[in-house]
Write a protein that holds these residues in place. Structure first.
Motif, mmCIF file in Angstrom:
data_model
loop_
_atom_site.group_PDB
_atom_site.id
_atom_site.type_symbol
_atom_site.label_atom_id
_atom_site.label_comp_id
_atom_site.label_asym_id
_atom_site.label_seq_id
_atom_site.Cartn_x
_atom_site.Cartn_y
_atom_site.Cartn_z
ATOM 1 N N PHE A 233 -141.892 -47.940 -14.357
ATOM 2 C CA PHE A 233 -141.227 -47.303 -13.218
ATOM 3 C C PHE A 233 -140.775 -48.340 -12.187
ATOM 4 O O PHE A 233 -139.706 -48.204 -11.585
ATOM 5 N N TRP B 83 -136.859 -48.973 -11.031
ATOM 6 C CA TRP B 83 -136.432 -49.037 -9.634
ATOM 7 C C TRP B 83 -135.755 -50.381 -9.326
ATOM 8 O O TRP B 83 -134.760 -50.428 -8.594
ATOM 9 N N PHE C 201 -141.950 -44.098 -5.464
ATOM 10 C CA PHE C 201 -141.354 -43.836 -6.772
ATOM 11 C C PHE C 201 -142.311 -44.205 -7.898
ATOM 12 O O PHE C 201 -142.496 -43.438 -8.852
ATOM 13 N N GLY D 196 -143.969 -41.185 -9.762
ATOM 14 C CA GLY D 196 -143.443 -41.179 -11.125
ATOM 15 C C GLY D 196 -144.561 -41.241 -12.145
ATOM 16 O O GLY D 196 -144.595 -40.470 -13.111
ATOM 17 N N GLU E 95 -141.220 -35.083 -14.751
ATOM 18 C CA GLU E 95 -140.625 -35.983 -13.756
ATOM 19 C C GLU E 95 -139.567 -35.281 -12.904
ATOM 20 O O GLU E 95 -139.017 -35.890 -11.976
ATOM 21 N N VAL F 15 -139.864 -35.534 -9.094
ATOM 22 C CA VAL F 15 -139.646 -36.906 -8.616
ATOM 23 C C VAL F 15 -138.155 -37.225 -8.591
ATOM 24 O O VAL F 15 -137.638 -37.776 -7.609
ATOM 25 N N PHE G 137 -135.684 -38.025 -5.066
ATOM 26 C CA PHE G 137 -134.883 -39.223 -4.805
ATOM 27 C C PHE G 137 -133.387 -38.931 -4.810
ATOM 28 O O PHE G 137 -132.629 -39.547 -4.056
#
Length: 248
Positions: free
Chosen positions: A85, A89, A107, A111, A167, A170, A174
């Motif tokens: 993850f 990112w 995140f 995540g 997910e 999440v 974002f």
């Protein structure tokens, strides 16, 4: 055009190298404990098998060894999730604003958390119900002799499928945070999302209705949670509708 893509390709290469190194380390560590991990993976199947026939078999010469490889790789993947993850990112971050780049820690944490929640739901709820149904179906006519190699592949596929599907909140957070979606967006596409969820559940689960519903129902609930998250993070404002109408 290639020159414009070159920096992105180099960033992608660096991220993939870091992920690969993380997977290698966690794979080697997991391989040392593969028997213990395999016992944990087989537990839901053993519970569903008839009394006195809880063991599994292997039918090919190298199946036991390659099963150990699969177990270690699956376990290594789970342990490497924070790094995965983080690198996802890192690849996306150059295209974000400075205040958005600071969200890397949430995140990675959320995540990983929601992926593990999906795995936990699969292991403790979906597997006992689904395996119990699949193993006992036709048990009067057939004897269940599951192959360990096929089972581990099946187990890993479902765990990853449930993990990815969880997910959704999440991703919603974002996307709403950077202004790409609002709660109204999700509400408008709700009926299409339901169809997509059931199609996705049909692809990721065995070909039986029970398993599909066991994945689809929590996904529908997560979609509802995602609407609430989008409403808190980036609620739709009436001024946006007026601006849209004025633009038309």
């Amino acid at each position: 055009m290639f020159e414009d893509l070159k920096p992105h390709i180099q960033d992608l290469r660096k991220c993939l190298i870091r992920i690969t190194l993380a997977l290698l380390v966690t794979f080697l560590a997991s391989f040392y404990f593969w028997e213990f991990i395999l016992d944990w993976m087989v537990a839901p199947l053993s519970s569903a098998l008839p009394k006195g026939r809880e063991s599994v078999i292997f039918t090919q010469v190298g199946e036991a060894f390659f099963t150990a490889i699969k177990v270690a790789f699956f376990s290594g993947f789970i342990f490497a999730l924070p790094v995965i993850f983080w690198q996802i990112w890192a690849f996306v971050a150059p295209g974000l604003y400075d205040n958005e780049k600071k969200l890397v820690l949430p995140f990675v944490i959320f995540g990983t958390f929601f992926f593990l929640c999906g795995c936990a739901f699969a292991y403790y709820i979906a597997f006992p119900i689904g395996f119990g149904y699949l193993i006992n179906f036709g048990s009067q006519l057939f004897t269940a002799l599951p192959s360990i190699g096929e089972y581990v592949s099946f187990f890993a596929k479902l765990m990853v499928g449930f993990g990815i599907s969880f997910e959704l909140p999440v991703i919603t957070f974002f996307l709403a945070k950077i202004g790409l979606i609002t709660d109204r967006t999700l509400k408008e596409y709700f009926k299409y999302a339901i169809v997509f969820i059931f199609v996705l559940a049909a692809i990721l689960t065995p070909p039986d209705v029970l398993s599909q519903f066991l994945m689809a129902i929590p996904l529908v609930l997560l979609y509802g949670l995602s609407i609430m998250i989008a409403k808190m993070v980036n609620p739709y404002k009436e001024s946006q509708e007026k601006d849209d109408e004025a633009g038309e």
